[in-house]
Scaffold this active site. Sequence first.
Site, PDB file in Angstrom:
ATOM      1  N   LYS A  55      52.796   3.058  30.501  1.00 16.51           N
ATOM      2  CA  LYS A  55      53.120   2.941  29.082  1.00 16.51           C
ATOM      3  C   LYS A  55      54.526   3.438  28.828  1.00 16.51           C
ATOM      4  O   LYS A  55      54.857   4.525  29.297  1.00 16.51           O
ATOM      5  CB  LYS A  55      52.102   3.772  28.295  1.00 16.51           C
ATOM      6  CG  LYS A  55      52.360   3.842  26.815  1.00 16.51           C
ATOM      7  CD  LYS A  55      51.507   4.902  26.189  1.00 16.51           C
ATOM      8  CE  LYS A  55      51.908   5.018  24.735  1.00 16.51           C
ATOM      9  NZ  LYS A  55      51.276   6.114  24.073  1.00 16.51           N
ATOM     10  N   LYS A  62      53.128   7.835  31.462  1.00 12.90           N
ATOM     11  CA  LYS A  62      53.509   7.675  30.058  1.00 12.90           C
ATOM     12  C   LYS A  62      54.900   8.262  29.880  1.00 12.90           C
ATOM     13  O   LYS A  62      55.116   9.454  30.107  1.00 12.90           O
ATOM     14  CB  LYS A  62      52.503   8.402  29.167  1.00 12.90           C
ATOM     15  CG  LYS A  62      52.886   8.353  27.696  1.00 12.90           C
ATOM     16  CD  LYS A  62      51.829   8.993  26.818  1.00 12.90           C
ATOM     17  CE  LYS A  62      52.243   8.987  25.369  1.00 12.90           C
ATOM     18  NZ  LYS A  62      51.190   9.522  24.495  1.00 12.90           N
TER      19      LYS A  62
HETATM   20  C1  PBG Z   1      49.517  10.109  21.426  1.00 11.83           C
HETATM   21  C2  PBG Z   1      49.910   8.686  21.612  1.00 11.83           C
HETATM   22  C3  PBG Z   1      51.111   8.040  21.279  1.00 11.83           C
HETATM   23  C4  PBG Z   1      50.913   6.678  21.544  1.00 11.83           C
HETATM   24  C5  PBG Z   1      49.626   6.547  22.055  1.00 11.83           C
HETATM   25  N1  PBG Z   1      49.042   7.811  22.104  1.00 11.83           N
HETATM   26  C6  PBG Z   1      52.351   8.559  20.652  1.00 11.83           C
HETATM   27  C7  PBG Z   1      53.210   9.512  21.350  1.00 11.83           C
HETATM   28  O1  PBG Z   1      53.002   9.889  22.507  1.00 11.83           O
HETATM   29  O2  PBG Z   1      54.144   9.961  20.687  1.00 11.83           O
HETATM   30  C8  PBG Z   1      51.903   5.579  21.297  1.00 11.83           C
HETATM   31  C9  PBG Z   1      51.305   4.203  21.150  1.00 11.83           C
HETATM   32  C10 PBG Z   1      52.223   3.178  20.582  1.00 11.83           C
HETATM   33  O3  PBG Z   1      53.434   3.400  20.382  1.00 11.83           O
HETATM   34  O4  PBG Z   1      51.720   2.083  20.322  1.00 11.83           O
HETATM   35  N2  PBG Z   1      50.181  11.038  22.217  1.00 11.83           N
END
Ligand code: PBG
Length: 329
Positions: A254, A201
């Site tokens: 992601k 991520k």
């Molecule tokens: C929680 C999380 C996030 C997303 C999914 N889980 C936001 C972040 O990390 O700031 C983003 C999902 C999206 O942008 O569709 N940590």
Amino acid sequence: MQQLTTRHDLTRRPRRLRRTAALRALVRETRLSPERFIYPLFVRTGRGIREPIGAMPGQFRFSVDQLAGEAAELRNLGIRAVLLFGIPDDKDTLGSGAYDEDGIVPQAIRALRDADPELVIAADVCLCEYTSHGHCGVVRGGTVQNDETLDLLARTATALAAAGADIVAPSAMMDGQVGAIRRALDEAGQTDVAVMGYSAKYASAFYGPFREAAGSAPQFGDRRAYQMDPPNVREALREIALDVQEGADLVMVKPALAYLDVIRAAREVVPVPLAAYNVSGEYAMVMAAGERGWLDVRAVALEMLTAITRAGADTIITYFAKDAARWLA
Ligand code: PBG
């Protein structure tokens, strides 16, 4: 004319198999199916609420009583999996709403399970929606504390499992989070609950609309000290390998679109199913351009989902899931 053909040696003509729709379908290498989609759902308190999300046209924050209707719609569309995010009324420094057994997401899980016993229910495991500072873990001296956060993530995962989640998906990017959660689930007797690691991520600007939707923007600083640095791909493979070693049943890359090379690299080596998250900013860009008449939303969205699949994703988390299922029907 005869001369031209010989001069250019046109005995090989790839266009032959592109001539008709049936020929193209016959040799198509990648196919989309709604069964591969996971639809993200934002859940909030209240009753009778279906609140539009500004930067994500077509997406809503639902109160729990609205979820049965949503589940029926998903079933009709052939979408068999959801990923839940909670928007609590109250936040605090330790994100206690995340591990409240009667919190907003556990309530949502029970409602969805009642509505559709076969629905695959995945739930995000993170603190950022629940902390007053908006970071994904416990903050001390301005930094997010890895090891202290693990206990809270493990408690969150067991609360979600107790409510009936099939999959818990840690997204906090704390080192060791998959292992800590696996251990806690097993100790709680939740041995059948799967863990989907948000393994690779990235600290991405594409999460902007989500943070508006979930009210989870960090109140100071950013997430670059825990989410991955966008230029790195070998590091993603290391993160994924660690998650697999810690017991992840699925791993994730992601965002998806700007990271298709990471998806491909992961696909070449990972032994477990690979998910890709087609994130909020990727959705918002297309919808915004569509509203202006600059892009054909349907064609572009299907092309994007096809590209993510072609890159190697087994499953795609996408806000386009419902529309795409309709377009593919
Ligand atoms: C929680 C999380 C996030 C997303 C999914 N889980 C936001 C972040 O990390 O700031 C983003 C999902 C999206 O942008 O569709 N940590």
